[in-house]
Design an enzyme around this catalytic site. Sequence first.
Site, short mmCIF file in Angstrom:
data_model
loop_
_atom_site.label_atom_id
_atom_site.label_comp_id
_atom_site.label_asym_id
_atom_site.label_seq_id
_atom_site.Cartn_x
_atom_site.Cartn_y
_atom_site.Cartn_z
CE1 TYR A 74 -4.09 1.98 0.55
CE2 TYR A 74 -2.55 3.40 1.71
CZ TYR A 74 -3.78 3.20 1.12
OH TYR A 74 -4.70 4.22 1.06
CG PHE A 92 -9.17 15.58 -24.41
CD1 PHE A 92 -9.33 15.04 -25.68
CD2 PHE A 92 -9.52 14.81 -23.31
CE1 PHE A 92 -9.84 13.75 -25.84
CE2 PHE A 92 -10.02 13.52 -23.47
CZ PHE A 92 -10.17 12.99 -24.74
CB THR A 93 -14.05 15.63 -24.05
OG1 THR A 93 -13.20 14.49 -23.88
CG2 THR A 93 -14.47 15.73 -25.51
CG ASP A 129 -2.90 16.52 -21.88
OD1 ASP A 129 -2.25 15.46 -21.87
OD2 ASP A 129 -4.13 16.55 -21.96
CE LYS A 188 -5.50 9.52 -25.30
NZ LYS A 188 -6.10 8.88 -26.46
NE ARG A 193 -13.99 12.70 -29.64
CZ ARG A 193 -13.82 12.41 -28.35
NH1 ARG A 193 -12.65 12.15 -27.86
NH2 ARG A 193 -14.83 12.36 -27.54
CG PHE A 207 -18.75 11.99 -26.14
CD1 PHE A 207 -18.60 13.20 -25.49
CD2 PHE A 207 -17.78 11.02 -25.97
CE1 PHE A 207 -17.50 13.44 -24.67
CE2 PHE A 207 -16.67 11.25 -25.17
CZ PHE A 207 -16.53 12.47 -24.52
N1 F0G Z 1 -5.73 14.51 -22.35
C1 F0G Z 1 -5.73 14.04 -23.61
C2 F0G Z 1 -5.01 14.79 -24.66
C3 F0G Z 1 -6.41 12.86 -23.91
O1 F0G Z 1 -6.41 12.41 -25.16
C4 F0G Z 1 -7.09 12.16 -22.88
C5 F0G Z 1 -7.82 10.94 -23.15
C6 F0G Z 1 -7.05 12.69 -21.59
C7 F0G Z 1 -6.36 13.87 -21.36
C8 F0G Z 1 -7.76 12.00 -20.46
O2 F0G Z 1 -7.06 10.85 -20.12
O3 F0G Z 1 -8.66 8.96 -20.58
O4 F0G Z 1 -6.64 8.64 -19.13
O5 F0G Z 1 -8.56 9.98 -18.34
N2 F0G Z 1 -8.16 10.55 -24.28
C9 F0G Z 1 -8.88 9.32 -24.57
C10 F0G Z 1 -9.15 9.21 -26.05
C11 F0G Z 1 -10.10 9.12 -23.77
O6 F0G Z 1 -9.80 8.23 -26.44
O7 F0G Z 1 -8.69 10.04 -26.84
P1 F0G Z 1 -7.78 9.54 -19.52
#
Ligand code: F0G
Length: 482
Positions: A80, A132-133, A223, A266, A389, A455
């Site tokens: 832990y 980003f979303t 990021d 990623k 997208r 989405f």
């Molecule tokens: N920033 C970027 C540029 C991303 O592409 C993503 C995730 C995140 C932050 C958030 O990271 O999913 O680990 O919480 N992109 C995924 C995609 C969801 O399918 O493009 P996460």
Amino acid sequence: MSNIKFFSGEQIPLEMHKVRIVQKLNLQPVEKRLKAITEAGNNTFLLKNRDVFMDMLTDSGVNAMSDRQLGAMMVADDSYAGSETFFRLKEKITDIFGFEHFLPAHQGRACENIIAQTLVKPGNIIPMNYHFTTTRAHFVLNGGTVEELIIDEGLEVISNHPFKGNICADKLRHCIDKHGAENIPFVRMEAGTNLIGGQPFSLENLEEVQELCKENKILLVLDASLLADNLHFIKVREEQCRELSIREITKRISDLCDIIYFSGRKLGCARGGGICIRDEKIFAQMKEFVTLYEGFLTYGGMSVREIEAMTIGLEETMDEEVINQGPEFIAFMAEELQRGGVPVITPPGGLGCHINAMKFVSHIPQEQYPAGALAAAIYIAGGIRGMERGTLSEERNSDGSEHPADMELVRLALPRRVFTLSQVKYAADRIIWLYKNRHLIEGLTFVEEPRILRFFTGKLKPVSNWQEKLVSAFRDDFGDSL
Ligand code: F0G
């Protein structure tokens, strides 16, 4: 991968790895695909894997791992608190990025939550190249407003600009003058700008942004989720970096930043995430949020096995022959599609191949989600799961009206080292067929619409029986083939 010439003269990306573990795939007949997408509410997120042949939804958490990553997972130190595994990751972070402080988090959006809660106050403006979303949702939730200052070329679908992810320095200057530096907690740069087609920024641009941030005492946050692709593009497209190693380019980038965060789903081809921080005080504040939301400071919601895999994955990211596989497969697929007349984003970026739905189905109005409709049609045509997208991925305006997206894209992700070239050719073939039959595709309308990030789980239906017509056109052309 890029240096191998074929005697035939063909430009074929050659894999610098071999496959040693495989997973069997199913390709359902077209009638079953129609049934599956109908049951999924025409939302590719809601399809079941058993009905998907090529899963091009995302590269997130589905990149192929290396033998060294899998091996490392077996020697993870499970505890832990105080796990050796965590300290190995921390050392790797310091080695690659040169940051002393590192906080683990279970994925990228968890980092965004912590950054937003620590730094974003109501009324703040957060300038960035593009949102980003999940990023925007967290900043807005904490009372901030996002200002997108991407260069104009960033939103041009067809372009030969090598760095469409650059921020426009003049727009940034103007934004700081207008809102005042005291209202801007940080500028966020996104590597491999996801929503505009995986487009990179240049090192030169980041240097310019950092100058402005320094002058105005504003933090610079990176990021780095899609940093691997961005590093490759800097290496091959930016004159001043041609002779630099990937490790050197990474160091040049990180030296400019105050905070770097990433989705380990990623970057590093594992699962998890983390935040690298320079400032002692910010580190102390963020630490508390890690223990509150994520877990103890030496695992942050990740399994120790994933942490081991991430450490190796980050090291492997420093190898150009590893990181160029994604962008080169994407460029290959984009060229195949273009040969068939399919409108794609150019120049091809990272993450995936991006189809321009605004042009592919120009007859569908944005209120009927052209990219969503095209993603459903691509699944019907080939069992290929992509991701909308476009307007569907936007939130509605506060008065309930639609907020039309700048671009309507279907992203066909190419998770790293997952697909073979024949599978990529199959996907291109089915999409070219669909393009010839594009007049059959019509729009979608909501049946169930969630309020936040609709989405992911929203359900839609076609505005007519166009999907049945598409299936019968498929049967006419392909006979009893799947
Ligand atoms: N920033 C970027 C540029 C991303 O592409 C993503 C995730 C995140 C932050 C958030 O990271 O999913 O680990 O919480 N992109 C995924 C995609 C969801 O399918 O493009 P996460």
